[in-house]
Write a protein that holds these residues in place. Structure first.
Motif, PDB file in Angstrom:
ATOM      1  N   ARG A  77      69.539  13.024  59.013  1.00 20.74           N
ATOM      2  CA  ARG A  77      68.668  13.294  57.863  1.00 20.74           C
ATOM      3  C   ARG A  77      68.865  14.713  57.342  1.00 20.74           C
ATOM      4  NH1 ARG A  77      66.011  15.107  54.516  1.00 20.74           N
ATOM      5  NH2 ARG A  77      63.888  14.587  53.803  1.00 20.74           N
ATOM      6  N   ASP A 214      60.603  19.839  55.106  1.00 20.75           N
ATOM      7  CA  ASP A 214      60.833  18.498  54.559  1.00 20.75           C
ATOM      8  C   ASP A 214      61.111  17.477  55.660  1.00 20.75           C
ATOM      9  OD1 ASP A 214      63.240  19.832  55.108  1.00 20.75           O
ATOM     10  OD2 ASP A 214      64.362  18.513  53.761  1.00 20.75           O
ATOM     11  N   LEU A 215      61.712  17.912  56.756  1.00 13.03           N
ATOM     12  CA  LEU A 215      61.963  16.989  57.866  1.00 13.03           C
ATOM     13  C   LEU A 215      60.664  16.590  58.551  1.00 13.03           C
ATOM     14  CD1 LEU A 215      65.143  18.600  59.483  1.00 13.03           C
ATOM     15  CD2 LEU A 215      65.027  16.596  57.998  1.00 13.03           C
ATOM     16  N   ARG A 217      57.785  16.395  57.189  1.00 16.18           N
ATOM     17  CA  ARG A 217      56.936  15.617  56.284  1.00 16.18           C
ATOM     18  C   ARG A 217      57.508  14.239  55.981  1.00 16.18           C
ATOM     19  NH1 ARG A 217      56.445  20.835  53.816  1.00 16.18           N
ATOM     20  NH2 ARG A 217      58.201  20.335  52.450  1.00 16.18           N
ATOM     21  N   ASP A 218      58.694  13.940  56.503  1.00 15.35           N
ATOM     22  CA  ASP A 218      59.351  12.652  56.243  1.00 15.35           C
ATOM     23  C   ASP A 218      58.740  11.590  57.151  1.00 15.35           C
ATOM     24  OD1 ASP A 218      61.056  10.467  56.029  1.00 15.35           O
ATOM     25  OD2 ASP A 218      62.819  11.719  55.691  1.00 15.35           O
ATOM     26  N   ARG A 219      57.813  10.796  56.617  1.00 15.73           N
ATOM     27  CA  ARG A 219      57.110   9.805  57.430  1.00 15.73           C
ATOM     28  C   ARG A 219      58.038   8.723  57.953  1.00 15.73           C
ATOM     29  NH1 ARG A 219      51.375   8.836  54.157  1.00 15.73           N
ATOM     30  NH2 ARG A 219      50.649  11.012  54.274  1.00 15.73           N
ATOM     31  N   LEU A 221      61.154   9.081  58.738  1.00 17.43           N
ATOM     32  CA  LEU A 221      61.892   9.684  59.852  1.00 17.43           C
ATOM     33  C   LEU A 221      61.014   9.758  61.099  1.00 17.43           C
ATOM     34  CD1 LEU A 221      64.386  11.161  60.979  1.00 17.43           C
ATOM     35  CD2 LEU A 221      63.405  13.295  60.078  1.00 17.43           C
TER      36      LEU A 221
END
Length: 334
Positions: A77, A214-215, A217-219, A221
């Motif tokens: 990601r 951002d990593l 907050r990536d649901r 992921l």
């Protein structure tokens, strides 16, 4: 900001060596104290059906693949994929350290960032892999702890002590990733004066703040990584199930699942390196509570512990020792 962070590896070299030494010493002491358990394993092997023993070994190998797959998802990601084989080597050292140091499953996290950086992962991405995997691990763990309590209640075997242990564990499961996310949210905001004077706290804040937001907050992921961590617990429970079946016990999978999760919770909350004694006693006691004969419960637990802890001991120690040497060489030449 980068100047302070960049000096951490050099200044922390002595601390790293001390940490690695502590892991190895704890493992060696545990192996010596429980050598009789390892010796009994040879006798028990004659009683275990080969097909079930092979299944148990394969389940254990899959746990390392699941850990590595979770990190791989974060690295992909972030645009920095790494081979699963290299990540599995790190997984062996991390899971070994998690068991060797009694720190609510946090011991191996000290190794993870360094090892990811050693294979060329950026510091911020490595920290994000640590935080995302930590959140996924405790999310899966908490879900299974609740599922175990429900299953005990359905079997009419739930006790106030068990409910209390699960409640205490849930507090830990929420507090650890919650603290990490709170520190990440603070970023570089100043700390209270008393905390600011503690070097370890300042270093922790700088470390966590480096993770890309951002990593975290990536649901999608987070859910994917939680799924990989859930597979670890399922594989461990399947290993115990295979041990029981291999010894001739006809049991439902839920029995092995309940015993595995309850024993894991006691080890997570307890201060005993490698969970020596506490895991065995809890696992055997839970199996007995669920109707498994004492001798079978003891034998299955010993086989499980050898497969999950003692057999990985040698490669775990070797990989941890090899992990120190590159840092020592860099520090020497620097």
């Amino acid at each position: 900001m980068s100047s302070r962070a960049d000096t951490v590896p050099a200044k922390g070299m002595g601390w790293r060596r001390w940490f690695f030494g502590l892991v190895l010493a704890g493992a060696l002491v545990g192996a010596v104290l429980h050598w009789g358990e390892i010796e009994r394993f040879g006798d028990l092997l004659k009683r275990v059906e080969p097909a079930w023993l092979l299944a148990a070994i394969l389940f254990q190998i899959s746990t390392y693949a699941s850990v590595a797959a979770g990190w791989s998802a974060v690295l992909r990601r972030a645009g920095t994929p790494r081979p699963l084989r290299r990540l599995m080597r790190i997984a062996v050292t991390k899971l070994f350290a998690d068991q060797a140091l009694p720190s609510a499953g946090m011991g191996g996290n000290v190794l993870l960032v360094d090892q990811l950086r050693a294979i060329g992962v950026a510091r911020g991405t490595a920290i994000a892999a640590l935080l995302v995997s930590m959140i996924g691990y405790y999310a899966a763990y908490a879900l299974f702890a609740l599922a175990m309590l429900v299953l005990l209640w359905l079997h009419d075997r739930a006790t106030p002590l068990m409910a209390g242990l699960v409640t205490m564990f849930l507090l830990v499961a929420i507090a650890i990733p919650g603290l990490a996310l709170w520190l990440r949210h603070r970023g570089s905001a100043p700390l209270p004066p008393r905390l600011e004077r503690i070097a370890v706290v300042r270093s922790l804040l700088d470390t966590v703040a480096a993770a890309p937001g951002d990593l975290l907050r990536d649901r999608a992921l987070l859910a994917r990584v939680a799924g990989f961590n859930a597979l670890i617990f399922v594989a461990d429970a399947a290993t115990l199930y295979a041990c029981l079946r291999g010894l001739g016990a006809t049991v439902p999978f839920g029995t092995a699942f309940i015993a595995l999760i309850m024993a894991s919770i006691v080890v997570t909350l307890g201060p005993v390196p490698l969970g020596l004694g506490s895991f065995e006693a809890t696992c055997i006691g839970t199996l007995r509570l669920l109707g498994i004969p004492f001798e079978t419960a003891v034998a299955a637990t010993i086989v499980l512990r050898v497969l999950t802890l003692w057999l990985p001991l040698i490669p775990g120690m070797a990989l941890i020792r090899s992990a120190v040497r590159p840092h020592a060489a860099k520090h020497h030449h620097g």
